[in-house]
Write a protein that holds these residues in place. Structure first.
Motif, short mmCIF file in Angstrom:
data_model
loop_
_atom_site.label_atom_id
_atom_site.label_comp_id
_atom_site.label_asym_id
_atom_site.label_seq_id
_atom_site.Cartn_x
_atom_site.Cartn_y
_atom_site.Cartn_z
N PRO A 67 0.83 -1.20 0.00
CA PRO A 67 0.00 0.00 0.00
C PRO A 67 0.87 1.26 0.00
CG PRO A 67 -0.01 -1.02 2.17
CD PRO A 67 0.74 -1.95 1.24
N ALA A 68 0.34 2.32 -0.55
CA ALA A 68 1.07 3.57 -0.61
C ALA A 68 1.22 4.16 0.79
CB ALA A 68 0.33 4.56 -1.51
N GLU A 69 2.42 4.67 1.10
CA GLU A 69 2.65 5.28 2.40
C GLU A 69 2.18 6.73 2.36
OE1 GLU A 69 6.69 4.87 3.64
OE2 GLU A 69 6.77 2.78 3.05
N SER A 70 1.60 7.19 3.44
CA SER A 70 1.15 8.56 3.48
C SER A 70 1.75 9.24 4.70
CB SER A 70 -0.38 8.62 3.53
OG SER A 70 -0.82 8.03 4.73
N ASN A 71 1.78 10.56 4.66
CA ASN A 71 2.33 11.33 5.77
C ASN A 71 1.29 11.65 6.83
OD1 ASN A 71 4.79 11.36 4.49
ND2 ASN A 71 4.40 13.28 3.42
N VAL A 72 0.10 11.16 6.68
CA VAL A 72 -0.97 11.41 7.63
C VAL A 72 -0.81 10.46 8.80
CG1 VAL A 72 -3.47 11.43 7.96
CG2 VAL A 72 -2.49 12.12 5.76
N SER A 73 -0.76 11.03 10.01
CA SER A 73 -0.63 10.17 11.19
C SER A 73 -1.97 9.53 11.50
CB SER A 73 -0.14 10.99 12.38
OG SER A 73 -1.09 11.97 12.71
N PRO A 74 -1.95 8.34 12.07
CA PRO A 74 -3.22 7.69 12.41
C PRO A 74 -3.93 8.48 13.51
CG PRO A 74 -1.37 6.41 13.25
CD PRO A 74 -0.80 7.51 12.40
N ALA A 75 -5.21 8.37 13.55
CA ALA A 75 -5.99 9.11 14.53
C ALA A 75 -5.64 8.64 15.94
CB ALA A 75 -7.47 8.90 14.26
N GLU A 76 -5.43 9.61 16.83
CA GLU A 76 -5.09 9.26 18.20
C GLU A 76 -6.36 8.94 18.98
OE1 GLU A 76 -2.67 12.15 20.11
OE2 GLU A 76 -1.41 12.45 18.36
N PRO A 77 -6.28 7.94 19.85
CA PRO A 77 -7.47 7.60 20.64
C PRO A 77 -7.74 8.70 21.66
CG PRO A 77 -5.61 6.27 21.33
CD PRO A 77 -5.16 7.05 20.12
N PRO A 78 -8.98 8.85 22.10
CA PRO A 78 -9.29 9.89 23.08
C PRO A 78 -8.59 9.57 24.41
CG PRO A 78 -11.16 8.44 22.75
CD PRO A 78 -10.14 8.09 21.73
N PRO A 79 -8.23 10.61 25.18
CA PRO A 79 -7.53 10.36 26.45
C PRO A 79 -8.42 9.61 27.43
CG PRO A 79 -8.16 12.67 26.25
CD PRO A 79 -8.47 12.01 24.95
N VAL A 80 -7.76 8.76 28.20
CA VAL A 80 -8.48 7.97 29.19
C VAL A 80 -8.52 8.77 30.49
CG1 VAL A 80 -8.49 5.82 30.48
CG2 VAL A 80 -7.68 5.86 28.10
N ASN A 81 -9.69 8.95 31.06
CA ASN A 81 -9.83 9.67 32.32
C ASN A 81 -9.47 8.72 33.48
OD1 ASN A 81 -10.78 11.90 30.95
ND2 ASN A 81 -12.90 11.26 31.15
N PRO A 82 -8.50 9.13 34.30
CA PRO A 82 -8.14 8.25 35.43
C PRO A 82 -9.28 8.23 36.44
CG PRO A 82 -6.95 10.31 35.57
CD PRO A 82 -7.67 10.33 34.26
N GLN A 83 -9.46 7.07 37.04
CA GLN A 83 -10.51 6.96 38.04
C GLN A 83 -10.02 7.53 39.36
OE1 GLN A 83 -11.72 2.93 38.27
NE2 GLN A 83 -12.62 2.91 36.21
N VAL A 84 -10.83 8.39 39.93
CA VAL A 84 -10.52 9.00 41.20
C VAL A 84 -11.01 8.07 42.31
CG1 VAL A 84 -10.88 11.03 42.66
CG2 VAL A 84 -10.78 11.28 40.17
N PRO A 85 -10.14 7.71 43.27
CA PRO A 85 -10.58 6.81 44.33
C PRO A 85 -11.66 7.47 45.20
CG PRO A 85 -8.34 7.55 44.75
CD PRO A 85 -8.75 8.07 43.41
N VAL A 86 -12.66 6.73 45.52
CA VAL A 86 -13.76 7.24 46.33
C VAL A 86 -13.43 6.95 47.80
CG1 VAL A 86 -16.23 7.07 46.78
CG2 VAL A 86 -15.33 6.81 44.46
N GLU A 87 -13.56 7.97 48.64
CA GLU A 87 -13.25 7.79 50.06
C GLU A 87 -14.46 7.56 50.89
OE1 GLU A 87 -10.67 10.79 51.63
OE2 GLU A 87 -9.60 10.89 49.78
#
Length: 87
Positions: A67-87
């Motif tokens: 396949p032809a190479e392209s300079n377009v970077s693959p789409a980045e996944p959305p950031p994962v929200n860290p879970q805040v510990p519940v006290e």
């Protein structure tokens, strides 16, 4: 009408209906035949004979095997929200 003639009439009637049903199924099966489609012919990269014979500009074209190479970077996944510990 005696019993033997009644039996014979029913036997012939049932046999005739079966033959009519078989004939109808045969007719519908042959009437619905689809036309045969043209087979697919798979070609590899240079099978058509256009490998540089005319034009000579095939050096810059991508090859058929990769396949032809392209300079377009693959789409980045959305950031994962860290879970805040519940006290």
């Amino acid at each position: 009408m005696g019993e033997p003639s009644f039996f014979r009439r029913n036997l012939l009637l049932v046999a005739g209906l079966h033959l009519v049903a078989l004939g109808a199924m045969w007719f519908w099966s042959t009437a619905s035949v689809r036309p045969k489609s043209e087979p697919i012919l798979w070609l590899d990269g240079g099978a058509l004979g256009g490998g540089g014979a005319a034009g000579g500009g095939s050096e810059g074209a991508p090859s058929a095997g990769r396949p032809a190479e392209s300079n377009v970077s693959p789409a980045e996944p959305p950031p994962v929200n860290p879970q805040v510990p519940v006290e």
